[in-house]
Design a protein around this motif. Structure first.
Motif, PDB file in Angstrom:
ATOM      1  N   ILE A  32      59.164  45.538  95.054  1.00 42.00           N
ATOM      2  CA  ILE A  32      58.475  46.126  96.215  1.00 42.00           C
ATOM      3  C   ILE A  32      58.700  47.643  96.260  1.00 42.00           C
ATOM      4  O   ILE A  32      57.769  48.417  96.540  1.00 42.00           O
ATOM      5  CB  ILE A  32      58.960  45.449  97.531  1.00 42.00           C
TER       6      ILE A  32
ATOM      7  N   TRP B  76      55.303  48.330 107.173  1.00 40.28           N
ATOM      8  CA  TRP B  76      56.034  48.133 105.909  1.00 40.28           C
ATOM      9  C   TRP B  76      57.449  47.632 106.205  1.00 40.28           C
ATOM     10  O   TRP B  76      57.929  46.680 105.584  1.00 40.28           O
ATOM     11  CB  TRP B  76      56.071  49.458 105.150  1.00 40.28           C
TER      12      TRP B  76
ATOM     13  N   SER C 135      54.795  39.525  98.758  1.00 41.72           N
ATOM     14  CA  SER C 135      55.825  38.744  99.440  1.00 41.72           C
ATOM     15  C   SER C 135      55.797  37.277  99.035  1.00 41.72           C
ATOM     16  O   SER C 135      56.681  36.505  99.403  1.00 41.72           O
ATOM     17  CB  SER C 135      55.666  38.879 100.954  1.00 41.72           C
TER      18      SER C 135
ATOM     19  N   TYR D  14      62.857  42.973  96.182  1.00 44.20           N
ATOM     20  CA  TYR D  14      62.925  44.336  96.724  1.00 44.20           C
ATOM     21  C   TYR D  14      62.754  45.386  95.628  1.00 44.20           C
ATOM     22  O   TYR D  14      62.114  46.419  95.856  1.00 44.20           O
ATOM     23  CB  TYR D  14      64.236  44.548  97.478  1.00 44.20           C
TER      24      TYR D  14
ATOM     25  N   VAL E 274      58.756  44.040 104.990  1.00 43.56           N
ATOM     26  CA  VAL E 274      59.779  44.017 103.940  1.00 43.56           C
ATOM     27  C   VAL E 274      61.126  43.514 104.457  1.00 43.56           C
ATOM     28  O   VAL E 274      61.764  42.667 103.826  1.00 43.56           O
ATOM     29  CB  VAL E 274      59.929  45.425 103.305  1.00 43.56           C
TER      30      VAL E 274
END
Lengths: 259, 301
Positions: free
Chosen positions: A142, A166, A85, A139, A170
């Motif tokens: 991720i 999660w 992140s 994203y 996220v």
């Protein structure tokens, strides 16, 4: 707020930012770099867990009790996710500063402020323009990381992501902390002579705050409620900083110093 | 249309505008003249809601405006001193952006962009990045931007500064056309010749309005009515005839100031066998008025 005007500012800034090679490079390179590093570490960790019997029990905190391999892997995968992140934070500062520097260099701030555009709409458009491409790029990395983590965890008997933690990290923590970083850049850009220094000042202020949050996440990541409280405090900070930034946005200062 | 009453402005405790008052009427060209740092651009920025005023009032169509008032920005078109554009975008993209922010409907905006690019001779460059445009082309594009939403008042800050003569002429003709269409034009310029050709009203500013009015009135106010008479004859006789007037003799010309009527003077000269070949009023241009005002201002300080 006028959504049409926000969309106009956002679209213009997106077009402009994505025409810059440095921005395109940053958006592609940094998520790939972090994805590669953290995925590699995760894979190495996975094989280390396979040799768990060689790790002494004293490695873990006292009172840990029985630890299954899947729990250790989950803990590591979640913490590497938190580290991932950091990517949108770094990206957003760079992109936001280019958005501001562009207005100064091209002397477009005066004709822009001479339109009937409201300061809040301008700020919101300027907030979204770095936020959206940053989040999309992050994203993608991720989701690839998540697929790798799930592939590895499946061989330990369980698919670990997505779970509550999660989803919170996220979809709530990453957008809100990235927005906070951009807002600080925008806030300082209207208060300093050189917009580049806004990037530096906001970086100096926001990064320690975000690091504290990230470190806290390491401890609270197993507790969804605590994680939610921590994340919503970032959202609250977003709202407060947005209001302060709009209130402190000084047309006169910008016109007299930038033009 | 626009009444400005006693506005003032300071930066860092330094007054840059003091008690500035004027009226901008519909369909008129108002020229705003003054040396560098006199407050011309500051006035324009205040009238476009970019800077706040600290005292006085601005009334637009009988409505009192607040500092930074959005109504000022909706009703006006501004040509800034530096025509800032997004240099990687082409002309259409730039104009679409600024036109949309003025609240223009997409179809109307697209039609207007095409029409104006053609009118200003930029249509064939519509898809070229603005960064590659010459200064004159950028200035034309900035004029299109200022006029795109058909504003009632157009503010032009140094519109012909460092433009070639052809583009300058284009700009002057454009200003005349705007006047014919009933638009009010506020022109800040150093080009006195230009101001003289197209202005209905001229104001000289040096922090405050030093003097304002139609150019002819300013000339009379500053220099009075002066008549030149070209003659052949004895100078002594002339001195005797004109002893009650403010005059001087320069070679074969007599310069008589503050003349209220010329017929008696001519009759007296002709009766005294002075041969008068030409009679004409002395012309003063805006540059002379400007220099006179500036020298008076320097004397004051």
């Amino acid at each position: 707020m006028n959504t049409k005007n926000i969309k106009i500012i956002f679209s213009k800034d997106m077009d402009e930012l994505l025409s810059l090679n440095i921005v395109k490079f940053s958006i592609i390179f940094f998520p790939i770099l972090f994805l590669f590093i953290l995925s590699s570490v995760l894979v190495i960790s996975f094989y280390q867990i396979g040799h768990m019997s060689s790790i002494p029990l004293s490695t873990f905190p006292a009172g840990t009790g029985d630890i299954h391999n899947i729990q250790i892997f989950y803990y590591l995968a979640l913490n590497y996710l938190i580290l991932l992140s950091v990517v949108p934070l770094g990206l957003s500062t760079t992109i936001a500063s280019y958005s501001i520097v562009g207005e100064k260099q091209q002397r477009t701030i005066e004709p822009l402020l001479a339109t009937p555009l409201d300061d809040r709409d301008l700020f919101f458009g300027k907030l979204l323009a770095p936020l959206i491409p940053t989040l999309i790029a992050s994203y993608i990395s991720i989701f690839i990381y998540t697929i790798i983590a799930d592939y590895l965890s499946s061989s330990l008997g369980k698919i670990i992501f997505p779970d509550t933690q999660w989803i919170i990290i996220v979809f709530i923590f990453i957008p809100s902390s990235t927005a906070l970083e951009i807002l600080f850049t925008l806030l300082f850009s209207s208060r300093v002579t050189d917009p580049r220094s806004a990037q530096q000042i906001s970086g100096m202020i926001i990064l320690p705050i975000i690091i504290v949050f990230i470190l806290s996440l390491f401890y609270y990541s197993y507790e969804p409620i605590l994680l939610l409280i921590l994340t919503f405090s970032v959202i609250l900070a977003d709202v407060i900083i947005f209001r302060i930034a709009v209130r402190l946005f000084d047309r006169e200062r910008i016109i007299t110093r930038w033009v | 249309m626009l009444n400005v009453n006693g506005i003032c402005k300071s930066f860092n405790n330094r007054n840059v505008l003091e008690n500035v008052s004027f009226k901008l009427e519909r369909g008129k060209v108002f020229s705003y003249l003054g040396p560098n740092g006199a407050g011309k651009t500051t006035t324009i920025r205040i009238l476009n809601g970019l800077l706040k005023f600290e005292c006085g009032e601005i009334i637009l169509e009988n409505e009192k405006m607040n500092p930074y008032d959005v109504r000022l920005r909706k009703r006006s078109g501004l040509l800034t001193e530096n025509p800032g554009f997004y240099e990687r975008f082409d002309a259409v993209k730039n104009l679409r952006f600024f036109g949309s922010l003025q609240g223009m409907d997409d179809n109307v905006l697209n039609e207007r962009i095409t029409e104006m690019l053609k009118e200003f001779g930029l249509y064939e460059y519509k898809n070229t990045p603005v960064g590659t445009y010459s200064k004159g082309m950028k200035q034309k594009l900035a004029l299109i931007r200022a006029l795109l939403h058909d504003p009632d008042i157009v503010y032009l800050d140094e519109p012909t500064a460092s433009l070639d003569p052809e583009t300058s002429l284009f700009v002057r003709n454009l200003i005349s056309d705007l006047r014919k269409k009933g638009k009010s034009v506020f022109l800040s310029t150093h080009n006195l010749n230009e101001a003289e050709q197209i202005s209905d009203w001229v104001a000289f500013i040096n922090r405050t309005i030093v003097v304002q009015g139609p150019i002819e009135n300013l000339k009379n106010m500053l220099f009075g009515k002066t008549v030149i008479i070209e003659f052949e004859g004895e100078r002594e006789k002339i001195r005797e005839i004109l002893k009650n007037y403010d005059f001087e003799i320069l070679d074969s010309r007599i310069k008589i100031r503050n003349v209220s009527g010329i017929s008696k003077i001519l009759k007296d000269l002709l009766d005294s066998d002075i041969n008068v070949s030409y009679v004409y009023p002395e012309e003063h241009n805006l540059e002379e008025i400007y220099m006179e005002l500036i020298s008076n201002e320097y004397k004051k300080h």
